[in-house]
Design a protein around this motif. Structure first.
Motif, PDB file in Angstrom:
ATOM      1  N   ASP A 112       0.794  -1.256   0.236  1.00  0.00           N
ATOM      2  CA  ASP A 112       0.092  -0.008  -0.244  1.00  0.00           C
ATOM      3  C   ASP A 112       0.921   1.292   0.201  1.00  0.00           C
ATOM      4  OD1 ASP A 112      -2.278  -1.553  -0.129  1.00  0.00           O
ATOM      5  OD2 ASP A 112      -2.638  -1.548   1.904  1.00  0.00           O
ATOM      6  N   GLU A 113       2.155   1.225   0.682  1.00  0.00           N
ATOM      7  CA  GLU A 113       3.003   2.353   0.680  1.00  0.00           C
ATOM      8  C   GLU A 113       3.627   2.752  -0.680  1.00  0.00           C
ATOM      9  OE1 GLU A 113       5.391   2.031   4.468  1.00  0.00           O
ATOM     10  OE2 GLU A 113       3.537   0.588   5.008  1.00  0.00           O
ATOM     11  N   VAL A 114       4.053   1.587  -1.532  1.00  0.00           N
ATOM     12  CA  VAL A 114       4.739   1.884  -2.580  1.00  0.00           C
ATOM     13  C   VAL A 114       4.282   1.417  -3.862  1.00  0.00           C
ATOM     14  CG1 VAL A 114       6.660   1.350  -1.150  1.00  0.00           C
ATOM     15  CG2 VAL A 114       5.906  -0.387  -2.655  1.00  0.00           C
ATOM     16  N   LYS A 115       2.847   1.304  -3.754  1.00  0.00           N
ATOM     17  CA  LYS A 115       2.367   0.585  -5.267  1.00  0.00           C
ATOM     18  C   LYS A 115       2.176   1.509  -6.194  1.00  0.00           C
ATOM     19  CE  LYS A 115      -2.683   0.985  -4.226  1.00  0.00           C
ATOM     20  NZ  LYS A 115      -2.727   1.299  -2.680  1.00  0.00           N
ATOM     21  N   ASP A 116       2.183   3.098  -5.932  1.00  0.00           N
ATOM     22  CA  ASP A 116       2.143   4.168  -7.013  1.00  0.00           C
ATOM     23  C   ASP A 116       3.594   4.659  -7.279  1.00  0.00           C
ATOM     24  OD1 ASP A 116      -0.425   3.945  -7.041  1.00  0.00           O
ATOM     25  OD2 ASP A 116      -0.511   5.156  -5.070  1.00  0.00           O
ATOM     26  N   ASN A 141       8.602   2.426  -9.695  1.00  0.00           N
ATOM     27  CA  ASN A 141       9.830   2.883 -10.389  1.00  0.00           C
ATOM     28  C   ASN A 141      10.780   3.822  -9.822  1.00  0.00           C
ATOM     29  OD1 ASN A 141       8.749   0.740 -12.414  1.00  0.00           O
ATOM     30  ND2 ASN A 141       7.497   2.258 -13.218  1.00  0.00           N
ATOM     31  N   GLU A 142      10.170   4.227  -8.773  1.00  0.00           N
ATOM     32  CA  GLU A 142      11.162   5.091  -8.165  1.00  0.00           C
ATOM     33  C   GLU A 142      12.227   4.488  -7.453  1.00  0.00           C
ATOM     34  OE1 GLU A 142       8.917   7.796  -5.484  1.00  0.00           O
ATOM     35  OE2 GLU A 142       7.454   8.148  -6.845  1.00  0.00           O
ATOM     36  N   SER A 143      13.348   5.145  -7.079  1.00  0.00           N
ATOM     37  CA  SER A 143      14.532   4.562  -6.340  1.00  0.00           C
ATOM     38  C   SER A 143      14.253   4.034  -4.996  1.00  0.00           C
ATOM     39  CB  SER A 143      15.510   5.425  -6.407  1.00  0.00           C
ATOM     40  OG  SER A 143      16.766   5.134  -5.519  1.00  0.00           O
ATOM     41  N   ALA A 144      14.844   3.026  -4.813  1.00  0.00           N
ATOM     42  CA  ALA A 144      14.626   2.328  -3.546  1.00  0.00           C
ATOM     43  C   ALA A 144      15.168   3.226  -2.338  1.00  0.00           C
ATOM     44  CB  ALA A 144      14.945   0.776  -3.360  1.00  0.00           C
ATOM     45  N   LEU A 145      16.260   3.876  -2.672  1.00  0.00           N
ATOM     46  CA  LEU A 145      16.987   4.570  -1.899  1.00  0.00           C
ATOM     47  C   LEU A 145      16.250   5.781  -1.343  1.00  0.00           C
ATOM     48  CD1 LEU A 145      20.339   4.653  -3.556  1.00  0.00           C
ATOM     49  CD2 LEU A 145      19.585   3.102  -1.792  1.00  0.00           C
ATOM     50  N   GLY A 146      15.102   6.197  -1.762  1.00  0.00           N
ATOM     51  CA  GLY A 146      14.035   7.141  -1.184  1.00  0.00           C
ATOM     52  C   GLY A 146      13.251   6.634  -0.083  1.00  0.00           C
ATOM     53  N   LEU A 147      13.264   5.444   0.198  1.00  0.00           N
ATOM     54  CA  LEU A 147      12.264   4.821   1.382  1.00  0.00           C
ATOM     55  C   LEU A 147      12.939   5.093   2.682  1.00  0.00           C
ATOM     56  CD1 LEU A 147      11.619   1.291  -0.280  1.00  0.00           C
ATOM     57  CD2 LEU A 147      10.159   3.390  -0.152  1.00  0.00           C
ATOM     58  N   SER A 148      12.189   5.091   3.698  1.00  0.00           N
ATOM     59  CA  SER A 148      12.619   5.290   4.852  1.00  0.00           C
ATOM     60  C   SER A 148      13.420   3.967   5.521  1.00  0.00           C
ATOM     61  CB  SER A 148      11.286   5.427   6.001  1.00  0.00           C
ATOM     62  OG  SER A 148      10.798   4.135   6.165  1.00  0.00           O
ATOM     63  N   GLY A 149      14.039   4.123   6.367  1.00  0.00           N
ATOM     64  CA  GLY A 149      15.030   2.775   6.855  1.00  0.00           C
ATOM     65  C   GLY A 149      13.806   1.564   7.138  1.00  0.00           C
ATOM     66  N   GLY A 150      12.975   1.877   7.904  1.00  0.00           N
ATOM     67  CA  GLY A 150      11.855   0.865   7.984  1.00  0.00           C
ATOM     68  C   GLY A 150      11.510   0.051   6.754  1.00  0.00           C
ATOM     69  N   GLN A 151      11.033   0.931   5.999  1.00  0.00           N
ATOM     70  CA  GLN A 151      10.523   0.584   4.673  1.00  0.00           C
ATOM     71  C   GLN A 151      11.607  -0.259   3.870  1.00  0.00           C
ATOM     72  OE1 GLN A 151       9.435   4.624   3.105  1.00  0.00           O
ATOM     73  NE2 GLN A 151       7.075   4.002   3.273  1.00  0.00           N
ATOM     74  N   SER A 200       9.449   1.198  13.856  1.00  0.00           N
ATOM     75  CA  SER A 200       9.789   0.379  12.572  1.00  0.00           C
ATOM     76  C   SER A 200      10.121  -1.112  13.040  1.00  0.00           C
ATOM     77  CB  SER A 200      10.909   0.727  11.921  1.00  0.00           C
ATOM     78  OG  SER A 200      10.708   2.073  11.546  1.00  0.00           O
ATOM     79  N   THR A 201      10.705  -1.225  14.254  1.00  0.00           N
ATOM     80  CA  THR A 201      11.061  -2.368  14.841  1.00  0.00           C
ATOM     81  C   THR A 201       9.577  -3.286  15.066  1.00  0.00           C
ATOM     82  OG1 THR A 201      13.079  -1.894  16.009  1.00  0.00           O
ATOM     83  CG2 THR A 201      11.986  -3.801  16.690  1.00  0.00           C
ATOM     84  N   ILE A 202       8.777  -2.517  15.705  1.00  0.00           N
ATOM     85  CA  ILE A 202       7.368  -3.190  16.023  1.00  0.00           C
ATOM     86  C   ILE A 202       6.943  -3.645  14.578  1.00  0.00           C
ATOM     87  CG2 ILE A 202       5.206  -2.768  16.663  1.00  0.00           C
ATOM     88  CD1 ILE A 202       6.445  -0.928  19.014  1.00  0.00           C
ATOM     89  N   ARG A 203       6.779  -2.888  13.658  1.00  0.00           N
ATOM     90  CA  ARG A 203       6.509  -3.226  12.469  1.00  0.00           C
ATOM     91  C   ARG A 203       7.025  -4.395  11.624  1.00  0.00           C
ATOM     92  NH1 ARG A 203       3.691   0.028   8.503  1.00  0.00           N
ATOM     93  NH2 ARG A 203       2.389  -1.716   7.751  1.00  0.00           N
ATOM     94  N   VAL A 204       8.307  -4.671  12.051  1.00  0.00           N
ATOM     95  CA  VAL A 204       8.996  -5.582  11.419  1.00  0.00           C
ATOM     96  C   VAL A 204       8.740  -6.900  12.174  1.00  0.00           C
ATOM     97  CG1 VAL A 204      11.474  -6.659  11.041  1.00  0.00           C
ATOM     98  CG2 VAL A 204      10.690  -4.398   9.979  1.00  0.00           C
ATOM     99  N   GLU A 205       8.713  -6.904  13.653  1.00  0.00           N
ATOM    100  CA  GLU A 205       8.205  -7.943  14.525  1.00  0.00           C
ATOM    101  C   GLU A 205       6.876  -8.383  14.128  1.00  0.00           C
ATOM    102  OE1 GLU A 205       8.876  -6.874  18.391  1.00  0.00           O
ATOM    103  OE2 GLU A 205      11.221  -6.831  18.290  1.00  0.00           O
ATOM    104  N   GLU A 206       5.903  -7.787  13.793  1.00  0.00           N
ATOM    105  CA  GLU A 206       4.547  -7.985  13.424  1.00  0.00           C
ATOM    106  C   GLU A 206       4.599  -8.694  12.359  1.00  0.00           C
ATOM    107  OE1 GLU A 206       2.026  -4.186  15.416  1.00  0.00           O
ATOM    108  OE2 GLU A 206       2.475  -4.110  13.393  1.00  0.00           O
ATOM    109  N   LEU A 207       5.400  -8.116  11.216  1.00  0.00           N
ATOM    110  CA  LEU A 207       5.711  -8.871   9.786  1.00  0.00           C
ATOM    111  C   LEU A 207       6.165 -10.186  10.055  1.00  0.00           C
ATOM    112  CD1 LEU A 207       5.553  -8.853   6.892  1.00  0.00           C
ATOM    113  CD2 LEU A 207       7.720  -7.659   6.863  1.00  0.00           C
ATOM    114  N   ILE A 208       7.250 -10.332  10.925  1.00  0.00           N
ATOM    115  CA  ILE A 208       7.658 -11.792  11.166  1.00  0.00           C
ATOM    116  C   ILE A 208       6.783 -12.731  11.618  1.00  0.00           C
ATOM    117  CG2 ILE A 208       9.451 -13.018  12.528  1.00  0.00           C
ATOM    118  CD1 ILE A 208      11.141 -10.482  12.418  1.00  0.00           C
ATOM    119  N   GLY A 209       5.617 -12.256  12.427  1.00  0.00           N
ATOM    120  CA  GLY A 209       4.556 -12.926  13.115  1.00  0.00           C
ATOM    121  C   GLY A 209       3.873 -13.720  11.810  1.00  0.00           C
ATOM    122  N   GLU A 210       3.377 -12.409  10.828  1.00  0.00           N
ATOM    123  CA  GLU A 210       2.701 -12.840   9.714  1.00  0.00           C
ATOM    124  C   GLU A 210       3.249 -13.741   8.901  1.00  0.00           C
ATOM    125  OE1 GLU A 210       1.788  -8.985   8.175  1.00  0.00           O
ATOM    126  OE2 GLU A 210       0.815  -8.392  10.100  1.00  0.00           O
TER     127      GLU A 210
END
Ligand code: ADP
Ligand code: ADP
Length: 237
Positions: A135-139, A142-152, A182-192
């Motif tokens: 949802d955060e990147v679908k639009d 084609n942009e550079s990945a280096l523009g994302l936040s650390g958590g993204q 971002s840590t909580i986000r990634v931990e939740e993701l590991i759970g999924e």
């Protein structure tokens, strides 16, 4: 039962210095196993045995067996490209390539020779959905990945790791460079992800191991000193 990875009598040497001592351990299917222990106890070395990344080190020598399903990883004839497709890796510091978000996700598929745009597009959506980033990147694929936040970026690296449908995902301190949110986000993701993948995560953070893992293996000076269900190991008397 039937583990995905079966380690038997694994020892590892950096030249004359032994880093792992006769470790035997099974990694259960579609579970998260945490490797914990103090700095220098051999967690990263063990993780890097599972994708043969230690091969790059001069003087590295391994003894014992690591079975990935029916494949012996330590076999001299092991196809390393095939191994890296079956065993994905997420590093401590996310390392997106200076390319588009899309190209970062399809990296492993391109190595595997996939050219069909429909297949690649589907894999990008599925992997980014899986990594809770779509949802955060679908639009801006084609942009550079280096523009994302650390958590993204770290979630992008997880998307890249799962894009090739690996049997095992290795994570080496995946949150240690992230802020608490971002840590909580990634931990939740590991759970999924745990319902679909067998995950082996290295962390020096016991609380994190308690939060994200089903099983915990505790290493001390290169030896396995404790192993069991996380919820039993971390129960306070
Ligand atoms: P951990 O991940 O638990 O911090 P490591 O696996 O990085 O532990 O290190 C285990 C031991 O192996 C340490 O004594 C470390 O100094 C040593 N070691 C790690 N990498 C190398 C290397 N490339 N060459 C020589 N020794 C190494
Ligand atoms: P980590 O604990 O996360 O593995 P380190 O800071 O211990 O990180 O190691 C960083 C890098 O240095 C790794 O690639 C590791 O293999 C290498 N390294 C660690 N210890 C040694 C050592 N004694 N000799 C040579 N390289 C080492």
């Amino acid at each position: 039962d039937n583990p995905v990875v079966r380690v038997s009598n694994l020892s590892f040497y950096y030249g004359a210095s032994q880093a792992l001592f006769d470790i035997s351990l099974d990694f259960p299917r579609e579970k998260v196993t945490a490797l914990i222990g103090p700095s220098g106890c051999g967690k990263s070395t063990m993780l890097r045995c599972f994708n043969r990344m230690n091969d790059l080190v001069d003087g590295a020598r391994v003894e014992g067996s690591i079975l990935l399903e029916d494949t012996e990883i330590n076999d001299a004839t092991m196809d390393i490209i095939e191994l890296r497709r079956r065993v994905g890796m997420v590093f401590q510091k996310s390392n997106p390539f200076p390319k588009s978000i899309y190209e970062n996700v399809v990296y492993g598929l391109r190595i595997a020779g996939v050219k069909d745009k429909v297949v690649l597009d589907e894999a990008v959506e599925r992997s980014l959905q899986g990594a809770a980033l779509w949802d955060e990147v679908k639009d801006r694929l084609n942009e550079s990945a280096l523009g994302l936040s650390g958590g993204q970026m770290q979630r992008l690296c997880i998307a890249r790791a799962i894009a090739v449908n690996p049997e095992v995902v290795l994570m080496d301190e995946p949150c240690s460079a992230l802020d608490p949110k971002s840590t909580i986000r990634v931990e939740e993701l590991i759970g999924e992800l745990r319902s679909e993948y067998t995950i082996i995560i290295v962390t020096h953070n016991m609380q994190q191991a308690a939060r994200v893992s089903d099983y915990t293996a505790f290493l001390y000076e290169g030896a396995l000193v404790e192993y069991g269900l996380t919820k039993e190991l971390f129960v306070k008397p």
